[in-house]
Design an enzyme around this catalytic site. Sequence first.
Site, PDB file in Angstrom:
ATOM      1  N   ARG A 108       0.838  -1.203   0.000  1.00  0.00           N
ATOM      2  CA  ARG A 108       0.000   0.000   0.000  1.00  0.00           C
ATOM      3  C   ARG A 108       0.865   1.242   0.000  1.00  0.00           C
ATOM      4  O   ARG A 108       1.918   1.268   0.630  1.00  0.00           O
ATOM      5  CB  ARG A 108      -0.882   0.060   1.264  1.00  0.00           C
ATOM      6  N   SER A 177       7.359  -5.658   6.695  1.00  0.00           N
ATOM      7  CA  SER A 177       6.977  -6.729   7.634  1.00  0.00           C
ATOM      8  C   SER A 177       7.687  -8.053   7.338  1.00  0.00           C
ATOM      9  O   SER A 177       7.047  -9.083   7.084  1.00  0.00           O
ATOM     10  CB  SER A 177       5.458  -6.896   7.623  1.00  0.00           C
ATOM     11  N   ASP A 230       4.703  -3.177  11.789  1.00  0.00           N
ATOM     12  CA  ASP A 230       3.322  -2.763  12.034  1.00  0.00           C
ATOM     13  C   ASP A 230       3.005  -2.590  13.527  1.00  0.00           C
ATOM     14  O   ASP A 230       2.179  -1.758  13.894  1.00  0.00           O
ATOM     15  CB  ASP A 230       2.334  -3.741  11.384  1.00  0.00           C
TER      16      ASP A 230
END
Length: 498
Positions: A108, A177, A230
């Site tokens: 994203r 991540s 995150d």
Amino acid sequence: MGKVAVGAAVVCAAAACAAAALMVRDRMRDSGKWGRTVAMVREFEEQCGIPITKLRQVADAMDVEMHAGLASEGGSKLKMLITYVDNLPSGDEKGLFYALDLGGTNFRTLRVHLGGKEKGVVNLESEEVSIPPHLMTGSSHELFDFIAAKLATFVSSEPEEFHPPPGRQRELGFTFSFPVRQTSIASGTLIKWTKGFNIEDVVGEDVVAELTKSFEKIGLDMRVAALVNDTVGTVARGRFSNQDVIAGVILGTGTNAAYVERAHAIPKWHGLLPKSGEMVINMEWGNFRSSYLPLTEYDLALDAESLNPGEQIFEKIISGMYLGDIVRRVLLKMAEEADFFGDTVPPKLRIPFILRTPDMSAMHHDTSSDLKVVGNKLRDVLGINNTSLKMRKIVVELSDIVATRGARLSAAGIFGILKKIGRDKVKDGEKQKSVVALDGGLFEHYTKFRSSLESTLKELLGDEAAETIGIEHSNDGSGIGAALLAASHSQYLGVQES
């Protein structure tokens, strides 16, 4: 004639007796099987049961492992990674910041307009991009060039009034991540790929440097201000809205926790103490294990058959990836040993992970008198038809046992963090407020899980301390949280806004 009639009557009576005997035998057999089913459920419930004394032992073990992990690298099952995030958002951040969230087969890009304390997040635009499969196993420059090009296209739609003045760079928070050895707030070397990626030439390299090279190739003047994961983003997202946030926990498909530690309480930190006196620690708590964890034969079998046996034990009993499969494993054993679903074992029940946690949650929350949702899920997901109400009730009970254990252990983990930083008790009447920011689908959507977690944490804290501890949902740490960390680690901090 009379003899014939008597003979017929005797034959009929004998037949009736035989039929009755068969019925009695079948009933006895059925009741024996049902008794076995109930016994298996009770045994499982007992094994998963975790009274408050045991939860305190789990929290104490978490506290001990945290100390060990902070003392030396490899000193604990908990990695206790230094994130170099020593400047969390104050809530005053203003301006336009970007985020890149790369954590799987999609990534994203986000543009976040911050308006300080009064306005918070003024505007958010985002775009999701699928990564072509060949780029997941190609070369590093191909992957990062692709990402940079998509990000440049996204930047080109930036409203004109937000274009930076000459000589000023746009700033980006990069959520990556994958396992990384962080070397500064904006650099870290890749330890290994996961989730289907396998690009060998970037292992051991600085992922920020690789991305920056791709920016430079296409003339994208953008600086990576923060490399984060995150969970750290969840702490930042929570802190921006509430300055009392001291930790972040993700309870979703996987699980992790990060918290704010006093820098002088980190023996393995050899750098200069940060001005703030604080450092965010990424615990990687999914790998926690302790002899106090209530593990059953089903958990041990799930672990043995997993891709990482012996690792992530805590994650395997509390996170969304695994809860549904634990229920499936119990149902399979009941089908094999107690004919729970009839004479044959439903074939789909043998398929690992076919029963997902959202299906389990839907069954657990079924309030209809005939448990229709449970019946439909058993039929649609597992191909099991014509289930009775008492069978459906057993399925709901198993879901409750597994979810309650996961929620109570999650609460014990949070209590362990509060204990480590001295926020588990009220000191001398001072009521310092502490907030834990939580995110993830399991916490957000599994209502009974969340309620059990919250009530267990209150039970562990006691009434007085519980009044000083809050739990808040902190949404989108990997996106908005990353942009906030770019803002709080901006190279232009203190420079007059133009």
